[in-house]
Write a protein that holds these residues in place. Structure first.
Motif, PDB file in Angstrom:
ATOM      1  N   GLY A  46      -2.034  12.673   1.902  1.00 49.22           N
ATOM      2  CA  GLY A  46      -1.440  11.419   1.449  1.00 49.22           C
ATOM      3  C   GLY A  46       0.049  11.365   1.717  1.00 49.22           C
ATOM      4  O   GLY A  46       0.596  10.316   2.081  1.00 49.22           O
ATOM      5  N   ALA A  47       0.742  12.516   1.552  1.00 51.86           N
ATOM      6  CA  ALA A  47       2.193  12.563   1.776  1.00 51.86           C
ATOM      7  C   ALA A  47       2.536  12.256   3.229  1.00 51.86           C
ATOM      8  O   ALA A  47       3.427  11.447   3.521  1.00 51.86           O
ATOM      9  N   TYR A  48       1.822  12.893   4.155  1.00 46.93           N
ATOM     10  CA  TYR A  48       2.097  12.642   5.570  1.00 46.93           C
ATOM     11  C   TYR A  48       1.649  11.239   5.990  1.00 46.93           C
ATOM     12  O   TYR A  48       2.268  10.627   6.870  1.00 46.93           O
ATOM     13  N   THR A  49       0.599  10.732   5.353  1.00 43.90           N
ATOM     14  CA  THR A  49       0.189   9.355   5.620  1.00 43.90           C
ATOM     15  C   THR A  49       1.287   8.385   5.218  1.00 43.90           C
ATOM     16  O   THR A  49       1.556   7.398   5.916  1.00 43.90           O
ATOM     17  N   SER A  50       1.939   8.654   4.087  1.00 40.30           N
ATOM     18  CA  SER A  50       3.044   7.812   3.626  1.00 40.30           C
ATOM     19  C   SER A  50       4.150   7.734   4.678  1.00 40.30           C
ATOM     20  O   SER A  50       4.675   6.656   4.976  1.00 40.30           O
ATOM     21  N   MET A  51       4.497   8.888   5.256  1.00 39.64           N
ATOM     22  CA  MET A  51       5.551   8.908   6.277  1.00 39.64           C
ATOM     23  C   MET A  51       5.160   8.086   7.501  1.00 39.64           C
ATOM     24  O   MET A  51       5.966   7.309   8.035  1.00 39.64           O
ATOM     25  N   VAL A  52       3.913   8.244   7.938  1.00 39.13           N
ATOM     26  CA  VAL A  52       3.448   7.527   9.130  1.00 39.13           C
ATOM     27  C   VAL A  52       3.424   6.016   8.879  1.00 39.13           C
ATOM     28  O   VAL A  52       3.880   5.224   9.715  1.00 39.13           O
ATOM     29  N   ILE A  57       0.834  -1.201   0.000  1.00 38.86           N
ATOM     30  CA  ILE A  57       0.000   0.000   0.000  1.00 38.86           C
ATOM     31  C   ILE A  57       0.873   1.256   0.000  1.00 38.86           C
ATOM     32  O   ILE A  57       0.619   2.224  -0.733  1.00 38.86           O
ATOM     33  N   SER A  58       1.920   1.235   0.824  1.00 35.98           N
ATOM     34  CA  SER A  58       2.816   2.384   0.908  1.00 35.98           C
ATOM     35  C   SER A  58       3.561   2.610  -0.398  1.00 35.98           C
ATOM     36  O   SER A  58       3.601   3.724  -0.924  1.00 35.98           O
ATOM     37  N   LEU A  59       4.129   1.531  -0.936  1.00 35.58           N
ATOM     38  CA  LEU A  59       4.996   1.641  -2.106  1.00 35.58           C
ATOM     39  C   LEU A  59       4.243   2.030  -3.365  1.00 35.58           C
ATOM     40  O   LEU A  59       4.726   2.839  -4.165  1.00 35.58           O
ATOM     41  N   TYR A  60       3.053   1.484  -3.542  1.00 36.25           N
ATOM     42  CA  TYR A  60       2.336   1.672  -4.802  1.00 36.25           C
ATOM     43  C   TYR A  60       1.252   2.753  -4.751  1.00 36.25           C
ATOM     44  O   TYR A  60       0.743   3.154  -5.805  1.00 36.25           O
ATOM     45  N   PHE A  61       0.911   3.248  -3.559  1.00 35.77           N
ATOM     46  CA  PHE A  61      -0.152   4.247  -3.481  1.00 35.77           C
ATOM     47  C   PHE A  61       0.296   5.538  -2.795  1.00 35.77           C
ATOM     48  O   PHE A  61       0.226   6.610  -3.392  1.00 35.77           O
ATOM     49  N   PHE A  62       0.778   5.429  -1.540  1.00 32.00           N
ATOM     50  CA  PHE A  62       1.054   6.647  -0.798  1.00 32.00           C
ATOM     51  C   PHE A  62       2.397   7.295  -1.151  1.00 32.00           C
ATOM     52  O   PHE A  62       2.505   8.526  -1.165  1.00 32.00           O
ATOM     53  N   GLN A  63       3.426   6.504  -1.429  1.00 30.74           N
ATOM     54  CA  GLN A  63       4.703   7.117  -1.775  1.00 30.74           C
ATOM     55  C   GLN A  63       4.669   7.887  -3.094  1.00 30.74           C
ATOM     56  O   GLN A  63       5.303   8.938  -3.201  1.00 30.74           O
ATOM     57  N   PRO A  64       3.941   7.422  -4.129  1.00 30.18           N
ATOM     58  CA  PRO A  64       3.794   8.276  -5.320  1.00 30.18           C
ATOM     59  C   PRO A  64       3.137   9.620  -4.998  1.00 30.18           C
ATOM     60  O   PRO A  64       3.504  10.648  -5.586  1.00 30.18           O
ATOM     61  N   ILE A  65       2.192   9.616  -4.063  1.00 30.31           N
ATOM     62  CA  ILE A  65       1.561  10.880  -3.645  1.00 30.31           C
ATOM     63  C   ILE A  65       2.592  11.772  -2.967  1.00 30.31           C
ATOM     64  O   ILE A  65       2.657  12.989  -3.224  1.00 30.31           O
ATOM     65  N   LEU A  66       3.422  11.189  -2.092  1.00 29.79           N
ATOM     66  CA  LEU A  66       4.482  11.941  -1.420  1.00 29.79           C
ATOM     67  C   LEU A  66       5.428  12.571  -2.438  1.00 29.79           C
ATOM     68  O   LEU A  66       5.809  13.741  -2.319  1.00 29.79           O
ATOM     69  N   ILE A  67       5.805  11.805  -3.450  1.00 32.88           N
ATOM     70  CA  ILE A  67       6.722  12.300  -4.479  1.00 32.88           C
ATOM     71  C   ILE A  67       6.100  13.460  -5.245  1.00 32.88           C
ATOM     72  O   ILE A  67       6.730  14.504  -5.449  1.00 32.88           O
ATOM     73  N   PHE A  68       4.859  13.283  -5.683  1.00 33.34           N
ATOM     74  CA  PHE A  68       4.189  14.334  -6.461  1.00 33.34           C
ATOM     75  C   PHE A  68       4.035  15.600  -5.626  1.00 33.34           C
ATOM     76  O   PHE A  68       4.274  16.718  -6.102  1.00 33.34           O
ATOM     77  N   TRP A  69       3.646  15.440  -4.374  1.00 37.98           N
ATOM     78  CA  TRP A  69       3.471  16.582  -3.469  1.00 37.98           C
ATOM     79  C   TRP A  69       4.781  17.337  -3.283  1.00 37.98           C
ATOM     80  O   TRP A  69       4.825  18.570  -3.391  1.00 37.98           O
ATOM     81  N   GLY A  70       5.866  16.607  -3.036  1.00 34.96           N
ATOM     82  CA  GLY A  70       7.151  17.251  -2.794  1.00 34.96           C
ATOM     83  C   GLY A  70       7.682  18.001  -4.004  1.00 34.96           C
ATOM     84  O   GLY A  70       8.248  19.094  -3.877  1.00 34.96           O
ATOM     85  N   LEU A  71       7.484  17.439  -5.201  1.00 40.02           N
ATOM     86  CA  LEU A  71       8.027  18.051  -6.413  1.00 40.02           C
ATOM     87  C   LEU A  71       7.175  19.184  -6.967  1.00 40.02           C
ATOM     88  O   LEU A  71       7.594  19.865  -7.903  1.00 40.02           O
TER      89      LEU A  71
END
Length: 304
Positions: free
Chosen positions: A189-195, A36-50
């Motif tokens: 989603g980005a902060y959810t990925s971190m948690v 779930i983290s690798l395929y859903f939330f981390q892409p959100i984290l990446i998009f948010w950061g960039l």
């Protein structure tokens, strides 16, 4: 003192994952959270950061400098790894893990504590550079234990984070505006990925036993992360970049953070001794608490 308190939420969520696994041993499957983290939330984290800040010189130069430093150290490790480890899997873990720092979960809040909220765009973009290194090089070293070179490269291309990073850079470069409500969802989603990553780490720590910790490999990895990488980084930043002192300080701080929890995710995904990797992350994190004061003083001394 503020810097030390800023990392306490990180350890809280790690403890939460550890406790959850202890109570619900057979009912919680940590690999489900990994997917779930690798395929859903981390892409959100990446998009948010960039897409968080417009592209400027420091915004581009800081992650490039980070990648140059890490890749330089990777070349050194490629020359040394067979002399340090005889087992191929241990070699793969060494190459995949030792240079991947916790630039997101720990680097972003630590940057806020040390440099203020203005540091977030820079810690975010450096975190993205770190994630790209993970998805290209770390994934390859983990995957090569099970797949051929062609299959390993194909497994890299299947990781959605790479494609989300390219799309985010396109959106940022074209100055495409993002609706504020959509941006709020991305931030959640980005902060959810971190948690989630911290909880996964805590769950794997539950299965790590002191007697079975691979001390030799863990300490070798920690030496690279806490000594070699920061030293090389300081030399390159001071002598081969023209970053302003503020951004240079942030970059050096990001090189000093402990091993990333994401290492455990990928080790689990490719069945490459995830419990050994979790133990290495644990030892690195413990050493970071000891080194934190000295790291702060080093940053203040070298970056005027």
């Amino acid at each position: 003192m503020e810097a030390i308190f800023s990392v306490l939420p990180v350890y809280f969520f790690i403890l939460l994952g550890f406790t959850a696994k202890k109570i619900f041993t057979n009912q919680i499957d940590e690999k489900t959270l990994v997917l779930i983290s690798l395929y859903f939330f981390q892409p959100i984290l990446i998009f948010w950061g960039l897409t968080k800040s417009p592209i400027n010189y420091e915004f581009i130069a800081s992650p490039i400098a980070y990648l140059v430093i890490v890749l330089f150290c990777l070349v050194l490790l490629l020359l040394l790894n067979k002399k340090i480890f005889t087992n191929r899997t241990d070699q793969s873990i060494y190459l995949a893990v030792a240079l991947v720092g916790n630039t997101g979960n720990l680097g972003i809040p630590l940057g806020i504590a040390l440099f203020g909220i203005e540091s977030v765009p820079y810690t975010s973009i450096i975190n993205i550079a770190n994630i790209l290194f993970i998805y290209i090089f770390s994934v390859y070293f983990f995957a090569r234990e099970q797949f051929s070179l062609k299959e390993a490269i194909y497994s890299i291309l299947k990781i959605p984070g790479i494609w989300f990073a390219l799309f985010a850079l396109f959106v940022n470069y074209q100055e495409i505006s993002i609706n504020k409500h959509i941006y709020t969802a991305l931030e959640m989603g980005a902060y959810t990925s971190m948690v989630i990553q911290l909880i996964i780490f805590g769950m794997y720590l539950y299965s790590v036993k002191i007697k079975t910790i691979p001390w030799y490999s863990s300490l070798q990895i920690s030496f690279v992360k806490h000594i070699l990488l920061p030293v090389v980084g300081i030399i390159i930043v001071l002598n081969f970049t023209n970053l302003n002192s503020y951004v240079a300080s942030i970059l050096i701080m990001e090189l000093m953070v402990p091993l990333a929890v994401n290492n455990v995710n990928l080790a689990a995904l490719y069945n490459c001794k995830p419990f050994d990797v979790a133990a290495s992350v644990l030892i690195s994190t413990a050493l970071f608490v000891f080194f934190l004061y000295f790291y702060i003083e080093i940053i203040r001394y070298f970056i005027k």
